[in-house]
Structure formats: structure tokens, C-alpha cells
Design a protein around this motif. Structure first.
Motif: not given
Length: 512
Positions: A87-113
């Protein structure tokens, strides 16, 4: 097989429903086994209702909190791949991982929204689910009506954790979802139970982020065994020591930087650590003086193992074995030391560490070339670490191959100098790297984070160099010292040497 017949989470919830599955050290909030089972079951049903099927993927982006384990168990019990994201990653870094792994959903906390808003825009096939919602699971999709849970296949899922990215973008380390029924123990679970007597009486202190493989694996084996996870939001040495005494912790996972900070507390002897039976450390090299001091303080409870997120092999060592083989990380009949010519190296000679058999088969997601590089013609696997074996078959780590400094054609492994400098009383943290040199290609530099009350000076730099030279050959020691406020170290103790080296090699005229 139904969930009711299975040997862990469900049966534990039936046997002792109000036992604490998770306790937070800062505010004392708890999650019982009844709640963990019911809420993860409900979330698994919600994900199934959203059309997310076994073998597909979800990502988890949240800080250490009770709901993290609900998210993990929901995915684990419904045959999904799950990727915890730093959760220390930037939005761009998070987007890369989410896209690369093919996540259908991200389970998050309000703090990371807020971080995830641009990720949602960049990943149109992904939906955002946020906790702290009025649903049986506590999770609901950010947009659209909450999904009413439906029945799902109770199958074992698998983590797909991304490497720290020592070179280039991080890669997902993927192991096959087997289709085994929920509750089937994997090789890693069986190993931890056998090595460290993990059972229903385990009270496990986790001071590190759950997005790392080691802490997450230990947390899950605690729940598979019916024990209690004592979870820290962030590591603070006094809070960790207080938690050990307050909760009668008997298992703990540590990295060397945590031990060093505990040892430097002036009042550390006031804490009660007598309940500890197994303090396990891994993930980063541990200076011998630090480990000896911990054993003198806590007794012979420090256990160490060497393994990687890839799960391609493991060595382990008890405190008694370590005292007889100081500096070793243990032994395994599967370890091989291989030279540059692909031949086995003799005892005491340094080479690349391979494992001849794997207790899990892995691949680097979307990177067949990197997967192929990790295997040789005999099927042995490596992650690029360097080391040697002694006459008794005990393994000693020298460094990562990618960290090696080549100065005038001489190979230098910086871990040796780091281990010496780390225990100097003025040093809080240290990294040794190669920096550009016009004649030799590289020279050795120490980058030092000083302890409280210490002041950077040329005199102190000279003192640190002399301290290193008093214990190591001069060519292995730094020629210069830079002082920094903080080193780029991950919360699990791993140093981001790629980031540190970039400060010196960007625009350098000399390249290696």
C-alpha cells in the motif's frame, strides 16, 4: 467434501467460536474465529455472485488490520488467486500490478480508496470493493448494489505475490491452483508446523506488513492451526516487546533491522519475553553479532530459514546448530552450488545457489523468459543468490548476484561489509554498494543512516572505514561513506538497492 468436515477455519469456528483469531496490538480490537469464518464465507459468496470464479484473481490493498485476513480467507476458501499489494506504492505502480495479474476486484480499505481512483479508471475490468460497510462480510462494491452471497465451490486458492522488483517491473510469482478442497494443507503449511511446532496453542506476533510472503504465510498457518495472530499496524520496538509480554506470544517473525532496534533500547531488559519458544527470522541477512546478542537476551529461541517467495526450496537452522555453524542459514539435501561454467563447486567455493527439487512449482506471471532463466538444463532452480557450503553441508549466503560489485575485475560481495558496519554503535542502518569509478569500473561505498544523537562528519566516516578494515580485507571495505537520513528499505527489511544505486549511476559515464 463440505466445509463442515474440513480441518481448519470452519472447524475451529465451531470448536471455539469466541477464541481470538486476530488481535491488534495498538487498540486491542479483536476478530473471533466465528467472525472470521462467517465474514470470509459471506465475502466469498459475494465475489461468486459478482461472477468471479475459481481460478480468477483478486487483489488486496490495505494496511495491517482485521479485515485483511477476512479478504485473504475469502479468496483462499473459494479457489481464487489473491495478490496482496504494497500500500506504499503509487497509483501507477498499483495499476501495473492490478492490470498484470488480471484482478477482477480489488479489496481495499477506506484509507486506500483515493489511491485506487486512478487505478479504477486505468483498469476497466476491475471493480473496487471497500470494507467498513454494512454487509455481513463488511465489504461491498464501491459502485452498484451489494452482491447477495451465493453458494460457491469450497476450494483452496493460492497467493500470487509480486517480487520487490530489484530490476525493472515486479513480477508475479504464480503457483497453480490445484482444485483441492478447502482445508487441504500445502507443503509450506506442513513444513512450518513440523519445523516450529505450530499448533492450536500458537500465539504469533506479526510486526510486518501482510503484503509480504513471510508474514502472510505465518499468519495463515496460525489460523489453519487454530492459534491467535497478534498483529501490529506498524513496527515499533517497544510496542512489539510489550505485546510479547501482554499476549504471552510464543511465536514471532522478525527481520534483522527489528532485532537491531530492539537491542538498542536502553530499557529492553524490563520487557518480559519468557513466553517465546520460536522467534523466526528470514528475508534479510543477519549480522552474527546481532544474532548472538539476541540469543544471549532471549535464550536459544532464534530460528532461521532461507527461502524465497518462489517456494523453490528451503534450508533451516536451529539456534543450537547456528552456534556451532555461525553465519549459516541451515542445510538441505537439495542445495547445489554452481559455478559460472555450470559445474558444481567444491566445498567452501562461492557460486550460485540452486535447489535440485522444489516443493512447489512456480512461474513468473507473463514472463516466460524470466521463468526459463530460473531453471537450468537439469531442472534445478535459482533466484540468483550467491553462497557456499561448508564441510558439513551448511549453507552460507554471500549476497545476491545482482548486488555483486566488480572492482578492477575482482568480485566483491557487499553483505560482508554490511554485516560488520551494522553493529557499529553509531550506525542505525547501512547499505554497501558499488559506485562508478573511471579506472576500476566500480568502487565500494557505504551509505549510512546514523543512530539517534549521532552527527555525520569526515571523522566518523574515517572511523567506520577503519572499523571495517579491522575485520575484513581492505578491498572488501568502503573507500568512502555517505550519510543519509533514511535508507530505502521495505517494511519487511529488504533493502531496495536498485533505488539506492540509481542515485549514483544515473548519468554516470562508467557503466557496468
Amino acid at each position: 467434501m463440505t466445509e463442515d468436515a474440513l480441518p481448519h477455519l470452519v472447524s475451529h469456528a465451531g470448536r471455539w467460536p469466541e477464541r481470538a483469531a486476530v488481535v491488534m496490538t495498538d487498540d486491542g480490537s479483536t476478530l473471533s474465529y466465528r467472525e472470521l469464518d462467517a465474514r470470509s464465507h459471506a465475502l466469498a459468496g459475494q465475489l461468486a455472485a459478482a461472477g468471479i470464479e475459481a481460478g480468477q484473481h483478486v487483489a488486496i490493498l490495505m494496511e495491517n488490520r482485521l479485515e485483511f485476513m477476512i479478504a485473504v480467507w475469502a479468496a483462499s476458501r473459494s479457489g481464487l488467486y489473491y495478490t496482496p499489494v504494497n500500500w506504499h506504492l503509487t497509483a501507477d505502480e498499483v495499476a501495473y500490478i492490478v492490470s498484470d495479474c488480471g484482478a477482477r476486484a480489488v479489496l481495499s480499505s477506506d484509507a486506500r480508496r483515493d489511491v485506487l481512483k486512478p487505478v479504477v479508471a486505468a483498469c476497466p475490468d476491475m471493480s473496487l470493493w471497500v470494507c467498513d460497510r454494512e454487509e455481513p462480510s463488511g465489504f461491498a462494491p464501491e459502485q452498484g448494489l451489494p452482491h447477495k452471497p451465493i453458494a460457491y465451490d469450497a476450494l483452496e486458492g493460492s497467493s500470487m505475490i509480486y517480487s520487490s522488483g530489484t530490476s525493472g517491473r515486479p513480477k508475479g510469482i504464480k503457483r497453480a491452483v490445484t482444485g483441492a478442497p478447502f482445508g487441504a494443507l500445502g507443503a509450506g503449511d506442513a513444513m512450518l508446523r513440523r519445523l516450529y511446532a505450530w499448533d492450536e496453542d500458537a500465539v504469533f506476533l506479526c510486526p510486518s506488513p501482510l503484503y509480504h510472503a513471510g508474514p502472510l504465510n505465518f499468519a495463515m498457518v496460525t489460523h489453519r492451526s487454530g492459534g491467535t495472530l497478534v498483529l501490529m499496524r506498524d513496527f515499533e520496538a517497544p510496542e512489539a516487546l510489550e505485546a510479547i509480554g501482554r499476549h504471552r506470544v510464543n511465536k514471532a517473525w522478525l527481520v534483522p533491522t527489528m532485532m537491531i532496534r530492539m537491542l538498542k533500547l536502553p530499557d529492553r531488559e524490563r520487557f518480559d519475553t519468557s513466553s517465546l519458544t520460536h522467534a523466526i527470522h528470514t528475508a534479510a541477512p543477519c549480522p552474527q553479532d546481532t544474532k548472538r546478542a539476541m540469543i544471549e537476551w532471549w535464550g536459544p529461541v532464534l530460528y532461521e530459514f532461507y527461502a524465497a517467495t518462489e517456494g523453490n526450496g528451503l534450508t533451516a537452522i536451529t539456534p543450537q546448530e547456528w552456534l556451532a555453524h555461525p553465519g549459516s542459514v541451515g542445510r538441505s539435501p537439495d542445495v547445489r552450488i554452481v559455478g559460472e561454467d555450470g559445474q558444481l563447486m567444491p566445498t567452501g567455493e562461492v557460486g550460485v545457489i540452486y535447489f535440485a527439487s522444489a516443493w512447489t512449482q512456480f512461474e513468473y506471471h507473463n514472463d516466460p523468459a524470466k521463468t526459463a532463466e530460473a531453471r537450468d538444463s537439469q531442472g534445478w532452480t535459482t533466484i540468483g543468490d550467491i553462497g557456499y557450503l561448508d564441510a558439513d553441508g551448511y549453507l552460507y549466503l554471500t549476497d545476491r548476484k545482482t548486488h555483486m560489485i566488480i572492482a578492477g575485475g575482482v568480485n566483491i560481495y557487499p553483505q560482508e561489509a554490511e554485516n560488520v558496519l551494522a553493529v557499529h554503535p553509531a550506525v542505525e542502518d547501512v547499505a554497501v554498494i558499488g559506485v562508478p569509478h573511471p579506472e576500476y569500473g566500480e568502487e565500494v561505498k557505504a551509505v549510512v543512516q546514523l543512530g539517534a544523537g549521532e552527527t555525520a562528519s569526515d571523522t566518523l566516516a574515517a572511523e567506520l572505514i577503519a572499523h571495517c578494515q579491522s575485520q575484513l580485507a581492505r578491498y572488501k571495505c568502503p573507500r568512502s561513506v555517505d550519510f543519509v537520513e533514511q535508507l530505502p528499505r521495505m517494511p519487511n527489511g529488504k533493502l531496495l538497492k536498485r533505488d539506492l544505486r540509481a542515485r549514483y549511476w544515473t548519468n554516470a559515464k562508467v557503466r557496468i
